[in-house]
Write a protein that holds these residues in place. Structure first.
Motif, PDB file in Angstrom:
ATOM      1  N   TRP A 148       0.832  -1.207   0.000  1.00 34.77           N
ATOM      2  CA  TRP A 148       0.000   0.000   0.000  1.00 34.77           C
ATOM      3  C   TRP A 148       0.863   1.253   0.000  1.00 34.77           C
ATOM      4  O   TRP A 148       0.620   2.195  -0.756  1.00 34.77           O
ATOM      5  CB  TRP A 148      -0.939  -0.005   1.204  1.00 34.77           C
ATOM      6  N   PHE A 149       1.893   1.281   0.845  1.00 31.36           N
ATOM      7  CA  PHE A 149       2.750   2.459   0.907  1.00 31.36           C
ATOM      8  C   PHE A 149       3.501   2.676  -0.412  1.00 31.36           C
ATOM      9  O   PHE A 149       3.748   3.816  -0.812  1.00 31.36           O
ATOM     10  CB  PHE A 149       3.760   2.324   2.054  1.00 31.36           C
ATOM     11  N   ALA A 150       3.877   1.600  -1.091  1.00 30.81           N
ATOM     12  CA  ALA A 150       4.690   1.718  -2.299  1.00 30.81           C
ATOM     13  C   ALA A 150       3.927   2.341  -3.458  1.00 30.81           C
ATOM     14  O   ALA A 150       4.499   3.108  -4.232  1.00 30.81           O
ATOM     15  CB  ALA A 150       5.217   0.351  -2.704  1.00 30.81           C
ATOM     16  N   GLY A 151       2.637   2.009  -3.598  1.00 29.48           N
ATOM     17  CA  GLY A 151       1.950   2.478  -4.787  1.00 29.48           C
ATOM     18  C   GLY A 151       0.561   3.032  -4.587  1.00 29.48           C
ATOM     19  O   GLY A 151      -0.020   3.601  -5.527  1.00 29.48           O
ATOM     20  N   LEU A 152       0.022   2.899  -3.373  1.00 27.75           N
ATOM     21  CA  LEU A 152      -1.378   3.274  -3.170  1.00 27.75           C
ATOM     22  C   LEU A 152      -1.565   4.377  -2.137  1.00 27.75           C
ATOM     23  O   LEU A 152      -2.680   4.867  -1.962  1.00 27.75           O
ATOM     24  CB  LEU A 152      -2.189   2.035  -2.747  1.00 27.75           C
ATOM     25  N   GLY A 153      -0.503   4.760  -1.426  1.00 32.38           N
ATOM     26  CA  GLY A 153      -0.631   5.807  -0.433  1.00 32.38           C
ATOM     27  C   GLY A 153      -1.241   5.304   0.851  1.00 32.38           C
ATOM     28  O   GLY A 153      -1.569   4.131   1.013  1.00 32.38           O
ATOM     29  N   ARG A 154      -1.412   6.210   1.796  1.00 37.85           N
ATOM     30  CA  ARG A 154      -1.983   5.829   3.092  1.00 37.85           C
ATOM     31  C   ARG A 154      -3.482   5.615   2.950  1.00 37.85           C
ATOM     32  O   ARG A 154      -4.206   6.507   2.504  1.00 37.85           O
ATOM     33  CB  ARG A 154      -1.702   6.894   4.150  1.00 37.85           C
ATOM     34  N   PRO A 155      -3.995   4.434   3.311  1.00 41.72           N
ATOM     35  CA  PRO A 155      -5.415   4.137   3.117  1.00 41.72           C
ATOM     36  C   PRO A 155      -6.292   4.750   4.203  1.00 41.72           C
ATOM     37  O   PRO A 155      -5.811   5.143   5.265  1.00 41.72           O
ATOM     38  CB  PRO A 155      -5.456   2.606   3.193  1.00 41.72           C
ATOM     39  N   GLU A 156      -7.579   4.807   3.929  1.00 40.45           N
ATOM     40  CA  GLU A 156      -8.536   5.301   4.906  1.00 40.45           C
ATOM     41  C   GLU A 156      -8.960   4.230   5.904  1.00 40.45           C
ATOM     42  O   GLU A 156      -9.607   4.533   6.896  1.00 40.45           O
ATOM     43  CB  GLU A 156      -9.785   5.839   4.186  1.00 40.45           C
ATOM     44  N   ARG A 157      -8.583   2.987   5.633  1.00 41.81           N
ATOM     45  CA  ARG A 157      -8.987   1.877   6.504  1.00 41.81           C
ATOM     46  C   ARG A 157      -7.796   0.949   6.723  1.00 41.81           C
ATOM     47  O   ARG A 157      -6.763   1.071   6.073  1.00 41.81           O
ATOM     48  CB  ARG A 157     -10.127   1.101   5.852  1.00 41.81           C
ATOM     49  N   MET A 158      -7.960   0.035   7.657  1.00 45.84           N
ATOM     50  CA  MET A 158      -6.928  -0.972   7.895  1.00 45.84           C
ATOM     51  C   MET A 158      -6.915  -1.956   6.732  1.00 45.84           C
ATOM     52  O   MET A 158      -7.942  -2.226   6.125  1.00 45.84           O
ATOM     53  CB  MET A 158      -7.199  -1.667   9.234  1.00 45.84           C
ATOM     54  N   VAL A 159      -5.729  -2.512   6.443  1.00 46.33           N
ATOM     55  CA  VAL A 159      -5.574  -3.244   5.181  1.00 46.33           C
ATOM     56  C   VAL A 159      -5.180  -4.708   5.341  1.00 46.33           C
ATOM     57  O   VAL A 159      -4.958  -5.389   4.336  1.00 46.33           O
ATOM     58  CB  VAL A 159      -4.537  -2.543   4.276  1.00 46.33           C
ATOM     59  N   CYS A 160      -5.108  -5.217   6.557  1.00 44.41           N
ATOM     60  CA  CYS A 160      -4.545  -6.556   6.752  1.00 44.41           C
ATOM     61  C   CYS A 160      -5.600  -7.657   6.738  1.00 44.41           C
ATOM     62  O   CYS A 160      -5.622  -8.545   7.605  1.00 44.41           O
ATOM     63  CB  CYS A 160      -3.724  -6.600   8.027  1.00 44.41           C
ATOM     64  N   SER A 161      -6.472  -7.642   5.737  1.00 44.49           N
ATOM     65  CA  SER A 161      -7.483  -8.689   5.586  1.00 44.49           C
ATOM     66  C   SER A 161      -6.822 -10.055   5.393  1.00 44.49           C
ATOM     67  O   SER A 161      -7.288 -11.068   5.927  1.00 44.49           O
ATOM     68  CB  SER A 161      -8.382  -8.387   4.388  1.00 44.49           C
ATOM     69  N   PHE A 162      -5.751 -10.091   4.614  1.00 47.56           N
ATOM     70  CA  PHE A 162      -5.050 -11.345   4.375  1.00 47.56           C
ATOM     71  C   PHE A 162      -4.549 -11.938   5.687  1.00 47.56           C
ATOM     72  O   PHE A 162      -4.704 -13.146   5.942  1.00 47.56           O
ATOM     73  CB  PHE A 162      -3.884 -11.114   3.414  1.00 47.56           C
ATOM     74  N   ALA A 163      -3.950 -11.112   6.539  1.00 52.96           N
ATOM     75  CA  ALA A 163      -3.447 -11.596   7.822  1.00 52.96           C
ATOM     76  C   ALA A 163      -4.581 -12.110   8.702  1.00 52.96           C
ATOM     77  O   ALA A 163      -4.419 -13.105   9.419  1.00 52.96           O
ATOM     78  CB  ALA A 163      -2.675 -10.491   8.536  1.00 52.96           C
ATOM     79  N   GLU A 164      -5.730 -11.437   8.678  1.00 54.50           N
ATOM     80  CA  GLU A 164      -6.885 -11.921   9.448  1.00 54.50           C
ATOM     81  C   GLU A 164      -7.254 -13.343   9.018  1.00 54.50           C
ATOM     82  O   GLU A 164      -7.460 -14.237   9.848  1.00 54.50           O
ATOM     83  CB  GLU A 164      -8.082 -10.989   9.251  1.00 54.50           C
TER      84      GLU A 164
END
Length: 397
Positions: free
Chosen positions: A117-133
């Motif tokens: 996300w940081f590399a190409g999408l910027g800081r998101p408005e939500r948490m992004v660790c769905s895969f880890a969940e």
């Protein structure tokens, strides 16, 4: 248990005939943080479908199996948890701390998806660790036989010092089911395929297979200017098949196909730019290059060493069009295993990757100007009963 003993369970096995990478019994392929984060964003941003649940459910199902396959009879509970931690890090997803899982708390100090996300999408408005969940839900089931929900409550993508997850017990809902059928498939061994006499394909494959591609102390795999991850093909297939099915259900199937191809094209442009700028390419491939098309043949050989299957160039008009045949692509075989024979081609990621590689080799200017300059049509597909998947790449305009 010593880490060295644990690592023996996760040794890479490469099958040269099929071009498959296998770790702890699962076919894996190397993809970069650009693709993984962008695929997640695409799936989760579709308002008409529950994209987050597609990601979580796929990871839960796949890694309940993967962690279980890495365990051994007689493992203590401490070893079982260590296996779950180590597999996650070894595959390049980051660093999990499961020492407080009994208290319902898990933390991550490094994350492949946050880096994406940081590399190409910027800081998101939500948490992004769905895969880890999803990984954690599957791992808890494999290790302890307990069905749980895992929720991320703090995320490094939003500025937290680490990602923090809560483990909610008392779940009655079953795990996401494994609907994959056993598959017997014999790929075509020969065809009218082009080769470059200058490019030693076997030397490239041998060198790439011998590279130590595994997560370091932080569980990340920096290579070729990107972060790589050894992602099970089953995860990509479950996510993409589910996304296509849900989008078709709401009348947006064509949009989903275009989105999946676009994310793969973007990844191919970025990953192979890094590959072709790397010391590995400079030392291994550059001395082989004799003509302007040799980098294309070398790049296709890289694909065949990264776990995608076996790709072959069947026709080439340099800079204008290319025919690629895939004899055992993971998308087509995944569609057969999960869906059975399909009425339409199913290799949207392969379409995008082929266009991206061709644009990188023959395009000019920054990557943003090369993106979308070539179009790929999948003319035949193994998922439809054809002997090979055949892709026609052509310059637009």
């Amino acid at each position: 248990m010593e880490i060295s003993s644990l690592a023996e369970r996760l040794v890479l096995r490469y099958d040269a005939a099929s071009g498959r990478r296998v770790i702890a019994g699962k076919d894996v392929l190397l993809h970069c943080h650009h693709y993984n984060a962008r695929l997640q964003r695409t799936v989760e941003s579709a308002d008409l479908v529950d994209g987050k649940q597609l990601i979580v459910g796929a990871a839960e199902c796949v890694f309940a199996e993967h962690v279980e396959q890495a365990l051994r009879a007689g493992d203590s509970m401490a070893v079982r948890w260590a296996v779950a931690e180590r597999l996650y890090a070894h595959l390049g997803f980051g660093r999990l701390d499961l020492s407080r899982v009994a208290e319902g708390v898990v933390v991550a100090t490094a994350s492949h998806f946050v880096e994406g996300w940081f590399a190409g999408l910027g800081r998101p408005e939500r948490m992004v660790c769905s895969f880890a969940e999803g990984y954690l839900q599957g791992a808890v089931y494999a290790v302890a036989g307990e069905r749980v929900y895992v929720r991320e409550v703090e995320c490094m993508a939003q500025g937290a010092p680490m990602c923090r997850f809560t483990v909610e017990r008392g779940r009655t809902e079953p795990l996401a089911p494994n609907t994959k059928r056993p598959l017997v498939f014999r790929p075509r061994e020969r065809g009218e395929w082009l080769r470059s006499p200058a490019i030693d394909e076997q030397a490239i494959i041998d060198a790439l297979v011998a590279m130590p591609v595994a997560g370091g102390e932080d569980g990340l795999i920096p290579a070729f200017g990107v972060y790589l991850a050894c992602m099970p093909a089953d995860f990509y297939n479950r996510v993409c098949i589910g996304f296509l099915a849900e989008m078709r259900r709401v009348g947006r199937g064509a949009t989903a196909e275009r989105l999946l191809a676009a994310e793969a094209e973007y990844c191919a442009l970025n990953t192979y730019r890094g590959v072709m700028s790397s010391p590995e390419w400079e030392g291994l491939v550059t001395p082989m290059v004799r003509g302007p098309d040799d980098p294309l043949f070398a790049a296709m050989t890289f694909c065949n060493a990264l776990g995608f299957g076996q790709w072959h160039i069947a026709g080439l008009e340099p800079g204008q069009r290319m025919i690629v045949e895939s004899v055992n692509g993971y998308e087509a075989l995944g569609a057969l295993a999960y869906l059975g024979s399909t009425s339409t081609p199913h290799c949207h990621g392969h379409k995008g990757a082929a266009a991206g590689i061709f644009a990188l080799i023959y395009g000019s200017g920054p990557l943003s100007e090369r993106f979308g300059t070539f179009h790929t049509v999948e003319e035949t597909c193994i998922a439809c009963g054809d002997p090979v998947c055949r892709f026609r790449v052509e310059r637009l305009g």
